[in-house]
Enzyme design. Structure first.
Site, mmCIF file in Angstrom:
data_model
loop_
_atom_site.group_PDB
_atom_site.id
_atom_site.type_symbol
_atom_site.label_atom_id
_atom_site.label_comp_id
_atom_site.label_asym_id
_atom_site.label_seq_id
_atom_site.Cartn_x
_atom_site.Cartn_y
_atom_site.Cartn_z
ATOM 1 N N LYS A 1 -4.380 -17.301 32.152
ATOM 2 C CA LYS A 1 -4.185 -16.029 31.455
ATOM 3 C C LYS A 1 -2.788 -16.020 30.835
ATOM 4 O O LYS A 1 -1.776 -16.218 31.530
ATOM 5 C CB LYS A 1 -4.344 -14.893 32.469
ATOM 6 C CG LYS A 1 -4.787 -13.577 31.872
ATOM 7 C CD LYS A 1 -5.084 -12.601 33.007
ATOM 8 C CE LYS A 1 -5.542 -11.270 32.502
ATOM 9 N NZ LYS A 1 -5.496 -10.246 33.540
HETATM 10 C C1 E4P Z 1 -7.412 -7.367 33.406
HETATM 11 O O1 E4P Z 1 -7.425 -8.481 32.954
HETATM 12 C C2 E4P Z 1 -6.307 -6.425 33.152
HETATM 13 O O2 E4P Z 1 -5.117 -6.944 33.652
HETATM 14 C C3 E4P Z 1 -6.630 -5.088 33.766
HETATM 15 O O3 E4P Z 1 -7.947 -4.718 33.407
HETATM 16 C C4 E4P Z 1 -5.625 -4.013 33.408
HETATM 17 O O4 E4P Z 1 -6.093 -2.773 33.873
HETATM 18 P P1 E4P Z 1 -5.158 -1.471 33.990
HETATM 19 O O5 E4P Z 1 -4.745 -1.070 32.620
HETATM 20 O O6 E4P Z 1 -6.023 -0.455 34.660
HETATM 21 O O7 E4P Z 1 -3.972 -1.890 34.833
#
Ligand code: E4P
Length: 217
Positions: free
Chosen positions: A83
């Site tokens: 990522k």
């Molecule tokens: C997933 O890859 C993201 O990091 C996550 O969905 C972020 O979610 P949030 O905005 O609720 O922290």
């Protein structure tokens, strides 16, 4: 639509995996920190539990650092998806890692233009954050719709991974928009099961069954 679980919590993962409908996992530094366990150990344990892609985020902000971390992560398990942030350095790292056959998830995407750039860099997934856009009075779902349409127009193979989903209707709308993947907090997955008429109907069927089987006895 593929369902990923947005967590590093092993109990949540185990529970969701037992349903037989879990396709993968996304984590981020915040979710990892919440569990208070060593990073590598946590990621490998998740990879061993779930038969699907597991997104694991780099902390470096320069391309060389991202490549170093990403190449290391890729040796940990076959399920690893590196990522990377949607920045200039992240895009460069994406292009290189893609060339090396490593899967990538470009995160912190907030606009169709960013999604267009990461598709051109060969990202496996792009993660537009719906909830965080809604939080600042923008239309997160419109960004998903635009990206899906743009990718269709040009035949990009990057999968749209709807992230930052905060409630069940985000999932419905992302699915209607054609997002390939939705990454769900465990709470949202739980909410998706629920309907009062299901509970009420089941209660009635069970009590009628009991009545029918005790009648005349
Ligand atoms: C997933 O890859 C993201 O990091 C996550 O969905 C972020 O979610 P949030 O905005 O609720 O922290």
């Amino acid at each position: 639509m593929k369902f990923f679980l947005d967590t590093a919590n092993f109990e949540e993962i185990h529970e969701a995996n037992s349903l037989g409908i879990l396709d993968g996992i996304t984590t981020n530094p915040t979710l990892i920190a919440k569990e208070g366990k060593p990073f590598k150990e946590t990621i490998i344990a998740i990879c061993n539990e779930v038969n699907g892609p597991v997104s694991c985020e780099v902390i470096a902000t320069d391309c060389a650092g991202m490549l170093k971390q990403g190449r290391d992560y890729a040796t940990w398990h076959k399920n690893i998806v590196v990522k990377l942030p949607t920045t200039r350095e992240g895009v460069k790292a994406c292009k290189t890692l893609t060339g090396e056959g490593t899967k990538t998830n470009l995160t912190l995407c907030f606009t169709p233009n960013q999604a267009l750039i990461v598709a051109k860099a060969g990202a496996t997934y792009v993660s537009p954050f719906i909830g965080r856009l809604d939080d600042i009075s923008e239309d997160g779902m419109q960004v998903i719709k635009d990206i899906v349409q743009i990718y269709k127009n040009y035949g990009y193979t990057t999968q749209v991974l709807a992230a930052s989903l905060r409630h069940p209707m985000h999932v419905v709308k992302a699915a209607l928009a054609g997002a390939h993947v939705g990454t769900l907090p465990a709470k949202v997955l739980d909410q998706m099961f629920k309907h009062p008429l299901t509970d009420k109907g089941l209660e009635t069927f069970l009590s009628d069954w009991k009545k029918a089987n005790t009648a005349g006895s």
